[in-house]
Design a protein around this motif. Structure first.
Motif, PDB file in Angstrom:
ATOM      1  N   ASP A 103     -44.452  -2.738  35.975  1.00  0.00           N
ATOM      2  CA  ASP A 103     -45.249  -3.888  36.395  1.00  0.00           C
ATOM      3  C   ASP A 103     -45.119  -5.100  35.486  1.00  0.00           C
ATOM      4  N   HIS A 104     -44.647  -4.899  34.264  1.00  0.00           N
ATOM      5  CA  HIS A 104     -44.546  -6.053  33.377  1.00  0.00           C
ATOM      6  C   HIS A 104     -43.391  -5.854  32.392  1.00  0.00           C
ATOM      7  N   THR A 105     -42.975  -6.957  31.758  1.00  0.00           N
ATOM      8  CA  THR A 105     -41.867  -6.947  30.818  1.00  0.00           C
ATOM      9  C   THR A 105     -42.309  -7.610  29.520  1.00  0.00           C
ATOM     10  N   ILE A 106     -41.963  -6.988  28.390  1.00  0.00           N
ATOM     11  CA  ILE A 106     -42.162  -7.637  27.104  1.00  0.00           C
ATOM     12  C   ILE A 106     -40.972  -8.547  26.863  1.00  0.00           C
ATOM     13  N   VAL A 107     -41.249  -9.832  26.721  1.00  0.00           N
ATOM     14  CA  VAL A 107     -40.219 -10.858  26.551  1.00  0.00           C
ATOM     15  C   VAL A 107     -40.229 -11.315  25.097  1.00  0.00           C
ATOM     16  N   ILE A 108     -39.052 -11.591  24.550  1.00  0.00           N
ATOM     17  CA  ILE A 108     -38.933 -12.091  23.183  1.00  0.00           C
ATOM     18  C   ILE A 108     -38.419 -13.523  23.221  1.00  0.00           C
ATOM     19  N   ALA A 109     -39.134 -14.428  22.564  1.00  0.00           N
ATOM     20  CA  ALA A 109     -38.715 -15.825  22.440  1.00  0.00           C
ATOM     21  C   ALA A 109     -38.404 -16.123  20.979  1.00  0.00           C
ATOM     22  N   ARG A 110     -37.292 -16.792  20.736  1.00  0.00           N
ATOM     23  CA  ARG A 110     -36.938 -17.212  19.380  1.00  0.00           C
ATOM     24  C   ARG A 110     -37.469 -18.631  19.185  1.00  0.00           C
ATOM     25  N   CYS A 111     -38.562 -18.752  18.455  1.00  0.00           N
ATOM     26  CA  CYS A 111     -39.282 -20.029  18.357  1.00  0.00           C
ATOM     27  C   CYS A 111     -39.037 -20.735  17.025  1.00  0.00           C
ATOM     28  N   ASN A 112     -39.304 -22.028  17.044  1.00  0.00           N
ATOM     29  CA  ASN A 112     -39.264 -22.852  15.842  1.00  0.00           C
ATOM     30  C   ASN A 112     -40.223 -22.270  14.801  1.00  0.00           C
ATOM     31  N   PRO A 113     -39.856 -22.260  13.520  1.00  0.00           N
ATOM     32  CA  PRO A 113     -40.747 -21.684  12.502  1.00  0.00           C
ATOM     33  C   PRO A 113     -42.084 -22.403  12.372  1.00  0.00           C
ATOM     34  N   ARG A 114     -42.207 -23.600  12.979  1.00  0.00           N
ATOM     35  CA  ARG A 114     -43.479 -24.319  12.931  1.00  0.00           C
ATOM     36  C   ARG A 114     -44.453 -23.856  14.014  1.00  0.00           C
ATOM     37  N   THR A 115     -44.037 -22.863  14.811  1.00  0.00           N
ATOM     38  CA  THR A 115     -44.927 -22.390  15.868  1.00  0.00           C
ATOM     39  C   THR A 115     -46.270 -21.926  15.309  1.00  0.00           C
ATOM     40  N   ARG A 116     -47.316 -22.166  16.102  1.00  0.00           N
ATOM     41  CA  ARG A 116     -48.651 -21.725  15.694  1.00  0.00           C
ATOM     42  C   ARG A 116     -49.066 -20.453  16.448  1.00  0.00           C
ATOM     43  N   ALA A 117     -48.089 -19.782  17.046  1.00  0.00           N
ATOM     44  CA  ALA A 117     -48.387 -18.548  17.775  1.00  0.00           C
ATOM     45  C   ALA A 117     -48.939 -17.487  16.824  1.00  0.00           C
ATOM     46  N   ARG A 118     -49.997 -16.816  17.263  1.00  0.00           N
ATOM     47  CA  ARG A 118     -50.624 -15.763  16.473  1.00  0.00           C
ATOM     48  C   ARG A 118     -50.846 -14.545  17.360  1.00  0.00           C
ATOM     49  N   GLU A 119     -50.686 -13.370  16.775  1.00  0.00           N
ATOM     50  CA  GLU A 119     -50.860 -12.136  17.544  1.00  0.00           C
ATOM     51  C   GLU A 119     -52.250 -12.069  18.161  1.00  0.00           C
ATOM     52  N   GLY A 120     -52.286 -11.704  19.451  1.00  0.00           N
ATOM     53  CA  GLY A 120     -53.552 -11.557  20.156  1.00  0.00           C
ATOM     54  C   GLY A 120     -54.107 -12.846  20.719  1.00  0.00           C
ATOM     55  N   GLU A 121     -53.443 -13.978  20.460  1.00  0.00           N
ATOM     56  CA  GLU A 121     -53.927 -15.263  20.940  1.00  0.00           C
ATOM     57  C   GLU A 121     -53.038 -15.778  22.075  1.00  0.00           C
ATOM     58  N   PRO A 122     -53.586 -16.677  22.928  1.00  0.00           N
ATOM     59  CA  PRO A 122     -52.783 -17.235  24.020  1.00  0.00           C
ATOM     60  C   PRO A 122     -51.563 -17.984  23.480  1.00  0.00           C
ATOM     61  N   VAL A 123     -50.489 -17.947  24.267  1.00  0.00           N
ATOM     62  CA  VAL A 123     -49.265 -18.629  23.867  1.00  0.00           C
ATOM     63  C   VAL A 123     -48.627 -19.259  25.098  1.00  0.00           C
ATOM     64  N   ARG A 124     -48.020 -20.432  24.902  1.00  0.00           N
ATOM     65  CA  ARG A 124     -47.301 -21.125  25.976  1.00  0.00           C
ATOM     66  C   ARG A 124     -45.848 -21.250  25.538  1.00  0.00           C
ATOM     67  N   ILE A 125     -44.945 -20.694  26.325  1.00  0.00           N
ATOM     68  CA  ILE A 125     -43.522 -20.669  25.968  1.00  0.00           C
ATOM     69  C   ILE A 125     -42.721 -21.460  26.989  1.00  0.00           C
ATOM     70  N   SER A 126     -42.026 -22.497  26.512  1.00  0.00           N
ATOM     71  CA  SER A 126     -41.176 -23.292  27.404  1.00  0.00           C
ATOM     72  C   SER A 126     -39.822 -22.609  27.580  1.00  0.00           C
ATOM     73  N   VAL A 127     -39.246 -22.780  28.761  1.00  0.00           N
ATOM     74  CA  VAL A 127     -37.977 -22.123  29.110  1.00  0.00           C
ATOM     75  C   VAL A 127     -36.974 -23.171  29.555  1.00  0.00           C
ATOM     76  N   ASP A 128     -35.758 -23.113  29.024  1.00  0.00           N
ATOM     77  CA  ASP A 128     -34.684 -23.990  29.489  1.00  0.00           C
ATOM     78  C   ASP A 128     -34.113 -23.370  30.764  1.00  0.00           C
ATOM     79  N   THR A 129     -34.559 -23.841  31.907  1.00  0.00           N
ATOM     80  CA  THR A 129     -34.183 -23.221  33.182  1.00  0.00           C
ATOM     81  C   THR A 129     -32.752 -23.548  33.605  1.00  0.00           C
ATOM     82  N   THR A 130     -32.089 -24.449  32.869  1.00  0.00           N
ATOM     83  CA  THR A 130     -30.675 -24.709  33.166  1.00  0.00           C
ATOM     84  C   THR A 130     -29.790 -23.615  32.585  1.00  0.00           C
ATOM     85  N   ARG A 131     -30.380 -22.723  31.764  1.00  0.00           N
ATOM     86  CA  ARG A 131     -29.593 -21.706  31.070  1.00  0.00           C
ATOM     87  C   ARG A 131     -29.931 -20.292  31.532  1.00  0.00           C
ATOM     88  N   LEU A 132     -30.555 -20.154  32.696  1.00  0.00           N
ATOM     89  CA  LEU A 132     -30.893 -18.830  33.211  1.00  0.00           C
ATOM     90  C   LEU A 132     -29.641 -18.120  33.735  1.00  0.00           C
TER      91      LEU A 132
END
Length: 409
Positions: A353-382
Motif C-alpha cells: 500500500d505504500h513505498t518508503i521514498v528516499i530524497a537526497r536533500c540540500n544539507p540546509r534542509t530543516r526536515a526532522r524525523e516525525g515531522e511533516p515534510v514537503r519534497i519537490s520533484v523534478d518531473t522532467t527527470r522521471l
C-alpha cells in the motif's frame, strides 16, 4: 593487447544448474569493461570461462583472432587477478612477481627488467625483498597486479580484486587501477558486485542478472537510460525509487501516486511516445533521490510530495530524507530484499500500500524525523516502466535490443 569476444556463451553445470545464458559481448582492444551484478548473477562464471578456468557449455570465446574454447588456460595469454591475492607466503615480493616468468624459463635479465618495471609502476620498489606477511592489504594487491603486469598479456581479467580492502583503501586502489589500465592500455575485464566501482572504473559497464546480460553501455548512459527495472534499481546509490502510479490527462498530464499528484511536462508524450497507450493505466514510475529536494528551501509550490519524515540521515554534503508515499512499492531485484539491504535498513521499503521514498536533500534542509515534510520533484527527470514486463517505456517505433527485451528480473 587484443579484442575479446563472447558469442552466445552459456554455462550449464553437471547438475543442470544454468549459470550463464546467451552472453554476447565484444570488448575492444584497450577497453576497460566491467561486469557488475548481485551475487550469483553469473559474472564470475563468465570471467572464468574467458580465463579457461570453467568449461564453456555453449557459444564461443575469441581472444584476438583465436577461438579459445578448447585452449588451456595457461596458453590463452591472459593474466588473472583474484580477490584472494594468491601470493606465495614463503617467497619475497620480487619472487612472487617473477614466479610465472620463471616457470616459462625466461632469461634472468628479462625477468629482472620486467619485475623492476612493474615495481616502479606500482610503487613497490622499496618492498621487493619483503615477504607478503609484512605488507598491507593494498600492497599485497599491488603485488598480485604486478605478477599480472610482468606477463605482458593480451588481456587482464580481474575478479573482485578490491573486496578484501577497507573502504578508504578501496577508493585509493580503485583510482590506481584506473590509472594503471589507462597507462598500460591493456584490454581489461573487471568483475564486481559494487556498482560504484563499476561506474567509476569502466569505459563500459555490463549489468547481469540471473545469468542474463541486462544492459551494456557507458556508465552515464546506464544511469540516464536504464532499459528495465532491474538496471534502474541496481545502478545508483541510493537506488532509484520505484512505485506503481497512474498516468492521467485531466486538464494536463499528471502522474498519480496514491493520493498525490505530480504534473508532468506537456512534451512527455513527444519524448516518450510509448506512453500514449498508457494514459488512464498503471505504469511504474522511477524517481532518483537526487531529483528531489526540500520544497521549503526552493519555494516550490507545484510537483511537491507531502508526507512525514520517517528517517533523516545527515551525510555532510547532503541529507537523506526517508518518507512514505501511499503508492504500492515495486521490488526491482533478484531478491525481494535486495533494495532493503542496500538502501532502507529497518524501514522495510514499504509494502503493498505504500513505498518508503528516499530524497537526497540540500544539507540546509530543516526536515526532522516525525515531522511533516514537503519534497519537490523534478518531473522532467522521471523514468517510466511497463508494470508487467519491467521494460522501460520509450518510443513505440523503436525496436527492442537484446537487453531491452529482457523482462525485469
Amino acid at each position: 593487447m587484443a579484442e575479446v569476444r563472447l558469442d552466445g556463451v552459456g554455462k550449464v553445470y553437471a547438475d543442470g544448474t544454468r549459470a550463464v545464458t546467451d552472453l554476447n559481448l565484444q570488448i575492444t582492444e584497450g577497453e576497460f569493461l566491467v561486469l557488475v551484478g548481485p551475487s550469483g548473477c553469473g559474472k564470475t562464471t563468465a570471467l572464468r570461462m574467458v580465463a579457461g578456468l570453467e568449461e564453456i557449455s555453449e557459444g564461443t570465446v575469441t581472444i584476438g583472432d583465436r577461438v579459445v574454447n578448447r585452449v588451456p588456460s595457461r596458453d590463452r595469454d591472459v593474466a588473472m587477478v583474484f580477490q584472494s591475492y594468491a601470493l606465495y607466503p614463503h617467497l619475497s615480493v620480487r619472487d612472487n612477481i617473477a614466479f610465472g616468468l620463471q616457470l616459462r624459463k625466461m632469461p634472468k635479465g628479462e625477468i629482472n627488467r620486467r619485475v623492476q618495471h612493474a615495481a616502479e609502476i606500482l610503487g613497490l620498489t622499496d618492498h621487493l625483498d619483503r615477504k607478503p606477511r609484512n605488507l598491507s592489504g593494498g600492497q599485497r594487491q599491488r603485488v598480485a597486479m604486478g605478477r599480472a603486469i610482468v606477463r605482458e598479456p593480451q588481456a587482464f581479467l580481474m575478479d573482485e580484486p578490491l573486496s578484501n580492502l577497507d573502504a578508504k583503501l578501496r577508493v585509493q586502489m580503485r583510482a590506481e587501477i584506473a590509472r594503471l589500465q589507462r597507462d598500460l592500455g591493456v584490454t581489461t575485464i573487471y568483475v564486481t558486485h559494487d556498482q560504484t566501482e563499476a561506474m567509476t572504473l569502466g569505459d563500459r559497464v555490463a549489468v547481469m542478472s540471473k545469468g542474463l546480460l541486462q544492459q551494456v553501455d557507458h556508465p552515464q548512459a546506464l544511469y540516464d537510460n536504464p532499459v528495465n527495472l532491474f538496471v534502474a534499481g541496481f545502478i545508483g546509490s541510493p537506488a532509484m525509487n520505484l512505485m506503481r502510479a497512474r498516468l492521467e490527462r485531466d486538464g494536463g498530464l499528471a502522474v498519480i501516486l496514491g493520493s498525490q499528484r505530480l504534473e508532468v511536462p506537456d512534451t512527455l508524450l513527444t519524448d516518450h511516445p510509448g506512453l500514449e497507450d498508457r494514459l488512464g493505466h498503471d505504469v511504474v514510475v522511477g524517481i532518483r533521490p537526487e531529483e528531489m529536494d526540500d520544497a521549503d528551501l526552493d519555494g516550490a509550490t507545484r510537483d511537491v510530495l507531502t508526507s512525514k519524515a520517517e528517517l533523516v540521515e545527515a551525510m555532510g554534503s547532503d541529507v537523506m530524507v526517508h518518507f512514505s508515499v501511499d503508492a504500492p512499492r515495486v521490488v526491482h531485484g533478484e531478491d525481494p530484499d535486495l533494495d532493503l539491504e542496500a538502501d532502507a535498513p529497518g524501514l522495510g521499503g514499504g509494502d503493498a500500500d505504500h513505498t518508503i521514498v528516499i530524497a537526497r536533500c540540500n544539507p540546509r534542509t530543516r526536515a526532522r524525523e516525525g515531522e511533516p515534510v514537503r519534497i519537490s520533484v523534478d518531473t522532467t527527470r522521471l523514468h517510466y516502466f511497463d508494470p508487467e514486463t519491467g521494460v522501460a517505456i520509450r518510443s513505440r517505433a523503436s525496436e527492442p535490443t537484446q537487453t531491452e527485451s529482457r523482462k525485469e528480473a
